[in-house]
Design a protein around this motif. Structure first.
Motif, PDB file in Angstrom:
ATOM      1  N   TYR A 125       1.726   5.964  -7.431  1.00 26.07           N
ATOM      2  CA  TYR A 125       0.563   6.244  -8.267  1.00 26.07           C
ATOM      3  C   TYR A 125      -0.327   7.363  -7.743  1.00 26.07           C
ATOM      4  O   TYR A 125      -0.961   8.060  -8.520  1.00 26.07           O
ATOM      5  CB  TYR A 125      -0.278   4.982  -8.458  1.00 26.07           C
ATOM      6  CG  TYR A 125       0.379   3.964  -9.349  1.00 26.07           C
ATOM      7  CD1 TYR A 125       0.637   4.252 -10.686  1.00 26.07           C
ATOM      8  CD2 TYR A 125       0.739   2.718  -8.874  1.00 26.07           C
ATOM      9  CE1 TYR A 125       1.233   3.327 -11.523  1.00 26.07           C
ATOM     10  CE2 TYR A 125       1.324   1.781  -9.706  1.00 26.07           C
ATOM     11  CZ  TYR A 125       1.570   2.086 -11.025  1.00 26.07           C
ATOM     12  OH  TYR A 125       2.158   1.166 -11.853  1.00 26.07           O
ATOM     13  N   TRP A 126      -0.434   7.498  -6.451  1.00 21.89           N
ATOM     14  CA  TRP A 126      -1.378   8.456  -5.887  1.00 21.89           C
ATOM     15  C   TRP A 126      -0.716   9.738  -5.412  1.00 21.89           C
ATOM     16  O   TRP A 126      -1.374  10.632  -4.893  1.00 21.89           O
ATOM     17  CB  TRP A 126      -2.177   7.811  -4.763  1.00 21.89           C
ATOM     18  CG  TRP A 126      -2.940   6.591  -5.208  1.00 21.89           C
ATOM     19  CD1 TRP A 126      -3.333   6.277  -6.473  1.00 21.89           C
ATOM     20  CD2 TRP A 126      -3.384   5.525  -4.379  1.00 21.89           C
ATOM     21  NE1 TRP A 126      -4.005   5.073  -6.492  1.00 21.89           N
ATOM     22  CE2 TRP A 126      -4.052   4.586  -5.216  1.00 21.89           C
ATOM     23  CE3 TRP A 126      -3.287   5.245  -3.025  1.00 21.89           C
ATOM     24  CZ2 TRP A 126      -4.616   3.420  -4.739  1.00 21.89           C
ATOM     25  CZ3 TRP A 126      -3.855   4.078  -2.540  1.00 21.89           C
ATOM     26  CH2 TRP A 126      -4.510   3.180  -3.391  1.00 21.89           C
ATOM     27  N   ASN A 127       0.625   9.808  -5.570  1.00 24.79           N
ATOM     28  CA  ASN A 127       1.394  11.004  -5.204  1.00 24.79           C
ATOM     29  C   ASN A 127       1.128  11.484  -3.783  1.00 24.79           C
ATOM     30  O   ASN A 127       1.008  12.678  -3.525  1.00 24.79           O
ATOM     31  CB  ASN A 127       1.152  12.137  -6.211  1.00 24.79           C
ATOM     32  CG  ASN A 127       1.645  11.761  -7.589  1.00 24.79           C
ATOM     33  OD1 ASN A 127       2.723  11.196  -7.741  1.00 24.79           O
ATOM     34  ND2 ASN A 127       0.849  12.041  -8.598  1.00 24.79           N
ATOM     35  N   THR A 128       0.993  10.543  -2.863  1.00 23.29           N
ATOM     36  CA  THR A 128       0.867  10.888  -1.446  1.00 23.29           C
ATOM     37  C   THR A 128       2.153  10.449  -0.761  1.00 23.29           C
ATOM     38  O   THR A 128       2.429   9.272  -0.650  1.00 23.29           O
ATOM     39  CB  THR A 128      -0.359  10.219  -0.793  1.00 23.29           C
ATOM     40  OG1 THR A 128      -0.283   8.818  -0.998  1.00 23.29           O
ATOM     41  CG2 THR A 128      -1.650  10.740  -1.396  1.00 23.29           C
ATOM     42  N   GLY A 129       2.944  11.390  -0.370  1.00 23.55           N
ATOM     43  CA  GLY A 129       4.245  11.099   0.224  1.00 23.55           C
ATOM     44  C   GLY A 129       5.352  11.317  -0.782  1.00 23.55           C
ATOM     45  O   GLY A 129       5.118  11.397  -1.985  1.00 23.55           O
ATOM     46  N   ASP A 130       6.544  11.419  -0.258  1.00 28.68           N
ATOM     47  CA  ASP A 130       7.716  11.637  -1.110  1.00 28.68           C
ATOM     48  C   ASP A 130       8.229  10.317  -1.658  1.00 28.68           C
ATOM     49  O   ASP A 130       8.371   9.338  -0.916  1.00 28.68           O
ATOM     50  CB  ASP A 130       8.831  12.320  -0.305  1.00 28.68           C
ATOM     51  CG  ASP A 130       8.457  13.724   0.121  1.00 28.68           C
ATOM     52  OD1 ASP A 130       7.701  14.377  -0.625  1.00 28.68           O
ATOM     53  OD2 ASP A 130       8.910  14.153   1.205  1.00 28.68           O
ATOM     54  N   LYS A 131       8.523  10.295  -2.947  1.00 25.44           N
ATOM     55  CA  LYS A 131       9.095   9.099  -3.565  1.00 25.44           C
ATOM     56  C   LYS A 131      10.517   8.915  -3.058  1.00 25.44           C
ATOM     57  O   LYS A 131      11.284   9.869  -2.974  1.00 25.44           O
ATOM     58  CB  LYS A 131       9.088   9.221  -5.093  1.00 25.44           C
ATOM     59  CG  LYS A 131       7.696   9.197  -5.670  1.00 25.44           C
ATOM     60  CD  LYS A 131       7.711   9.286  -7.181  1.00 25.44           C
ATOM     61  CE  LYS A 131       6.283   9.249  -7.691  1.00 25.44           C
ATOM     62  NZ  LYS A 131       6.213   9.434  -9.121  1.00 25.44           N
TER      63      LYS A 131
ATOM     64  N   TYR B   2       0.802  -1.216   0.000  1.00 25.76           N
ATOM     65  CA  TYR B   2       0.000   0.000   0.000  1.00 25.76           C
ATOM     66  C   TYR B   2       0.845   1.281   0.000  1.00 25.76           C
ATOM     67  O   TYR B   2       0.580   2.185  -0.801  1.00 25.76           O
ATOM     68  CB  TYR B   2      -0.970  -0.033   1.185  1.00 25.76           C
ATOM     69  CG  TYR B   2      -1.910   1.131   1.239  1.00 25.76           C
ATOM     70  CD1 TYR B   2      -2.910   1.293   0.279  1.00 25.76           C
ATOM     71  CD2 TYR B   2      -1.796   2.073   2.244  1.00 25.76           C
ATOM     72  CE1 TYR B   2      -3.780   2.366   0.333  1.00 25.76           C
ATOM     73  CE2 TYR B   2      -2.671   3.152   2.300  1.00 25.76           C
ATOM     74  CZ  TYR B   2      -3.661   3.294   1.343  1.00 25.76           C
ATOM     75  OH  TYR B   2      -4.512   4.356   1.398  1.00 25.76           O
ATOM     76  N   PRO B   3       1.874   1.410   0.855  1.00 19.42           N
ATOM     77  CA  PRO B   3       2.679   2.643   0.817  1.00 19.42           C
ATOM     78  C   PRO B   3       3.359   2.882  -0.531  1.00 19.42           C
ATOM     79  O   PRO B   3       3.491   4.031  -0.969  1.00 19.42           O
ATOM     80  CB  PRO B   3       3.720   2.436   1.926  1.00 19.42           C
ATOM     81  CG  PRO B   3       3.105   1.441   2.848  1.00 19.42           C
ATOM     82  CD  PRO B   3       2.297   0.534   1.953  1.00 19.42           C
TER      83      PRO B   3
ATOM     84  N   GLN C 131       0.721   4.253  -2.878  1.00 17.58           N
ATOM     85  CA  GLN C 131       0.450   5.653  -2.529  1.00 17.58           C
ATOM     86  C   GLN C 131       1.490   6.592  -3.126  1.00 17.58           C
ATOM     87  O   GLN C 131       1.143   7.621  -3.706  1.00 17.58           O
ATOM     88  CB  GLN C 131       0.420   5.828  -1.015  1.00 17.58           C
ATOM     89  CG  GLN C 131      -0.803   5.260  -0.352  1.00 17.58           C
ATOM     90  CD  GLN C 131      -0.761   5.509   1.135  1.00 17.58           C
ATOM     91  OE1 GLN C 131       0.183   5.125   1.817  1.00 17.58           O
ATOM     92  NE2 GLN C 131      -1.797   6.174   1.635  1.00 17.58           N
ATOM     93  N   ARG C 132       2.771   6.238  -2.972  1.00 23.86           N
ATOM     94  CA  ARG C 132       3.844   7.110  -3.474  1.00 23.86           C
ATOM     95  C   ARG C 132       3.934   7.088  -4.991  1.00 23.86           C
ATOM     96  O   ARG C 132       4.087   8.130  -5.625  1.00 23.86           O
ATOM     97  CB  ARG C 132       5.190   6.681  -2.881  1.00 23.86           C
ATOM     98  CG  ARG C 132       5.351   6.924  -1.402  1.00 23.86           C
ATOM     99  CD  ARG C 132       6.785   6.680  -0.936  1.00 23.86           C
ATOM    100  NE  ARG C 132       7.362   5.444  -1.418  1.00 23.86           N
ATOM    101  CZ  ARG C 132       7.327   4.278  -0.756  1.00 23.86           C
ATOM    102  NH1 ARG C 132       6.722   4.187   0.405  1.00 23.86           N
ATOM    103  NH2 ARG C 132       7.907   3.207  -1.264  1.00 23.86           N
TER     104      ARG C 132
END
Length: 130
Positions: free
Chosen positions: A70-76, A63-64, A67-68
């Motif tokens: 595909y969903w651009n939530t958090g820093d890659k 999941y994390p 999120q990073r």
């Protein structure tokens, strides 16, 4: 939203259609379904009810990572950037349109045609079903 690349005939996703034909005598065609939806799979022979068609293969992501990436939530992180660079260099998409959520919270990411199988193109159509 990323661009959906064309399917190279040398990819695993395309080659896996040959197994279905040789194992079950079912022929399918992967082609453009529409401008909006991209590629789809179309049966060119009748498929008996209950036939196992194939496994939805792809990269397993947690999941994390989803999120990073595909969903651009958090820093890659560095791993994410290497993953994205590899996809881009090989002409693979990064849209997230081929994610399949699993009951355990992980995801099967079948967007990379080099590691996925043809069932990523399965969908349904009311027209022509029967």
């Amino acid at each position: 939203i990323g661009v959906r690349p064309d399917l190279n005939k040398d990819t695993q996703a395309h080659r896996s259609t040959l197994e279905l034909s040789s194992t079950h005598g079912i022929d399918i065609d992967i082609r453009k379904a529409s401008e909006e939806k991209g590629l789809g799979v179309f049966a060119t022979t009748k498929i008996p009810l209950g036939t196992f068609l194939g496994k939805y293969d792809g990269e397993i992501l947690e999941y994390p990572q989803v999120q990073r990436r595909y969903w651009n939530t958090g820093d890659k992180n560095e791993e994410d950037l290497l993953w994205e660079g590899s996809r881009t260099r090989r002409g693979q998409g990064v849209t997230g349109h081929y994610l399949f959520g699993m009951p355990n919270g992980s995801y099967v990411d079948a967007e990379d045609a080099d590691v996925s199988s043809w069932p990523r193109f399965l969908n349904h159509a009311d027209e022509g079903s029967g």
